[in-house]
Motif scaffolding. Structure first.
Motif, PDB file in Angstrom:
ATOM      1  N   UNK A   6       0.843  -1.193   0.000  1.00  0.00           N
ATOM      2  CA  UNK A   6       0.000   0.000   0.000  1.00  0.00           C
ATOM      3  C   UNK A   6       0.875   1.238   0.000  1.00  0.00           C
ATOM      4  N   UNK A   7       0.309   2.349  -0.452  1.00  0.00           N
ATOM      5  CA  UNK A   7       1.109   3.584  -0.484  1.00  0.00           C
ATOM      6  C   UNK A   7       0.213   4.791  -0.260  1.00  0.00           C
ATOM      7  N   UNK A   8       0.839   5.903   0.031  1.00  0.00           N
ATOM      8  CA  UNK A   8       0.138   7.170   0.270  1.00  0.00           C
ATOM      9  C   UNK A   8       1.032   8.288  -0.239  1.00  0.00           C
ATOM     10  N   UNK A  32       5.505   4.193   1.370  1.00  0.00           N
ATOM     11  CA  UNK A  32       5.065   2.825   1.037  1.00  0.00           C
ATOM     12  C   UNK A  32       4.995   1.973   2.297  1.00  0.00           C
ATOM     13  N   UNK A  33       4.068   1.038   2.286  1.00  0.00           N
ATOM     14  CA  UNK A  33       3.812   0.193   3.456  1.00  0.00           C
ATOM     15  C   UNK A  33       3.557  -1.239   2.997  1.00  0.00           C
ATOM     16  N   UNK A  34       3.813  -2.171   3.911  1.00  0.00           N
ATOM     17  CA  UNK A  34       3.566  -3.583   3.609  1.00  0.00           C
ATOM     18  C   UNK A  34       2.982  -4.271   4.846  1.00  0.00           C
ATOM     19  N   UNK A  35       2.945  -5.616   4.817  1.00  0.00           N
ATOM     20  CA  UNK A  35       2.312  -6.359   5.906  1.00  0.00           C
ATOM     21  C   UNK A  35       2.946  -6.094   7.263  1.00  0.00           C
ATOM     22  N   UNK A  40      -0.760   1.171  13.413  1.00  0.00           N
ATOM     23  CA  UNK A  40      -0.490   2.613  13.318  1.00  0.00           C
ATOM     24  C   UNK A  40       0.988   2.884  13.077  1.00  0.00           C
ATOM     25  N   UNK A  41       1.247   3.878  12.229  1.00  0.00           N
ATOM     26  CA  UNK A  41       2.614   4.247  11.873  1.00  0.00           C
ATOM     27  C   UNK A  41       2.748   5.775  11.917  1.00  0.00           C
ATOM     28  N   UNK A  42       3.712   6.263  12.670  1.00  0.00           N
ATOM     29  CA  UNK A  42       3.949   7.708  12.753  1.00  0.00           C
ATOM     30  C   UNK A  42       4.797   8.158  11.569  1.00  0.00           C
ATOM     31  N   UNK A  43       4.340   9.192  10.871  1.00  0.00           N
ATOM     32  CA  UNK A  43       5.100   9.748   9.749  1.00  0.00           C
ATOM     33  C   UNK A  43       5.245  11.253   9.963  1.00  0.00           C
ATOM     34  N   UNK A  44       6.187  11.828   9.244  1.00  0.00           N
ATOM     35  CA  UNK A  44       6.447  13.273   9.351  1.00  0.00           C
ATOM     36  C   UNK A  44       6.203  13.942   7.998  1.00  0.00           C
ATOM     37  N   UNK A  45       5.370  14.970   7.998  1.00  0.00           N
ATOM     38  CA  UNK A  45       5.136  15.773   6.798  1.00  0.00           C
ATOM     39  C   UNK A  45       6.029  17.014   6.874  1.00  0.00           C
TER      40      UNK A  45
END
Length: 225
Positions: A6-8, A32-35, A40-45
């Motif tokens: 998956x991706x965003x 990008x993300x996988x199994x 929940x995953x913390x990301x930085x914009x």
């Protein structure tokens, strides 16, 4: 997706960032993300304006796996043993079931079989992946009884009557013949005698079980006048 990917984009995470002189760039620390990222995953914009000034903000990406596993099954045949018992495992029924994030369990609706199940039996294979998604499929377990009965005979003595005739029965010759699934018939041959047979005579006891398996054994019928 079905491949476990998956991706965003940074634009999807952006919630109206602004700058009086204009935004030059939006970048995200992870796209990008996988199994391995389910949950929940913390990301930085990071937002950069047209003059090189930057600001950052945190966001949470929740990764979901809602794709059911692909379940594949095969039909199998189970042979009953001498005790009339047989079994099959889910792994034997499985025919390559798969899931991008991995299979957690294979469960079969019925694994043990006995004489009452001789023939075709429909079973259900249920496959659960590591994220709790479930698929199931039916298969056929054909149960066979190919074990011959145990034939046991005993010697008997037959007295001729006044007319010089005598006979015996399979029940008289039988000495506890048995089969886990049951005896259908007992036959002894020969079973009638005359004066010409006085003395020892070898006879054959034929035992047939309920699934048409056959065994034979011999005994001696002594004819007395």
């Amino acid at each position: 997706d079905a491949s476990g990917a998956g991706s965003i984009t940074a634009a999807q995470v952006d919630n109206g960032s602004s700058d009086a002189c204009g935004i030059a760039d939006l970048s995200l620390s992870q796209l990008t993300f996988d199994c391995t990222h389910v949950g929940t995953n913390a990301v930085t914009l990071t937002v950069t304006d047209n003059n090189g000034n930057q600001s950052v903000a945190q966001a949470t990406i929740t990764v979901l796996d809602e794709i059911d596993p692909v379940v594949l099954a095969q039909n199998v045949t189970v042979q009953l043993d001498a005790n009339g018992a047989g079994s099959v495992t889910a792994a034997q029924i499985d025919n390559g079931s798969s899931d991008a994030c991995g299979i957690a369990s294979l469960v079969l609706s019925q694994t043990d079989f006995d004489c009452s199940h001789v023939g075709a039996n429909t079973v259900t294979l249920t496959v659960t992946d590591h994220n709790g998604n479930v698929s199931s499929i039916d298969a056929v377990v054909t149960v066979e009884d190919n074990v011959a009965p145990v034939a046991l005979a005993q010697n008997v003595t037959v007295q001729l009557d006044a007319a010089g005739n005598g006979s015996t029965t399979a029940d008289a010759v039988n000495n506890g013949s048995n089969d886990a699934c049951g005896i259908a018939s007992l036959v002894v041959n020969p079973n009638t005698f005359t004066c010409a047979d006085v003395g020892a005579n070898t006879v054959t006891l034929t035992v047939t079980d309920v699934n048409n398996n056959v065994s034979t054994c011999s005994s001696t019928v002594t004819i007395a006048d």
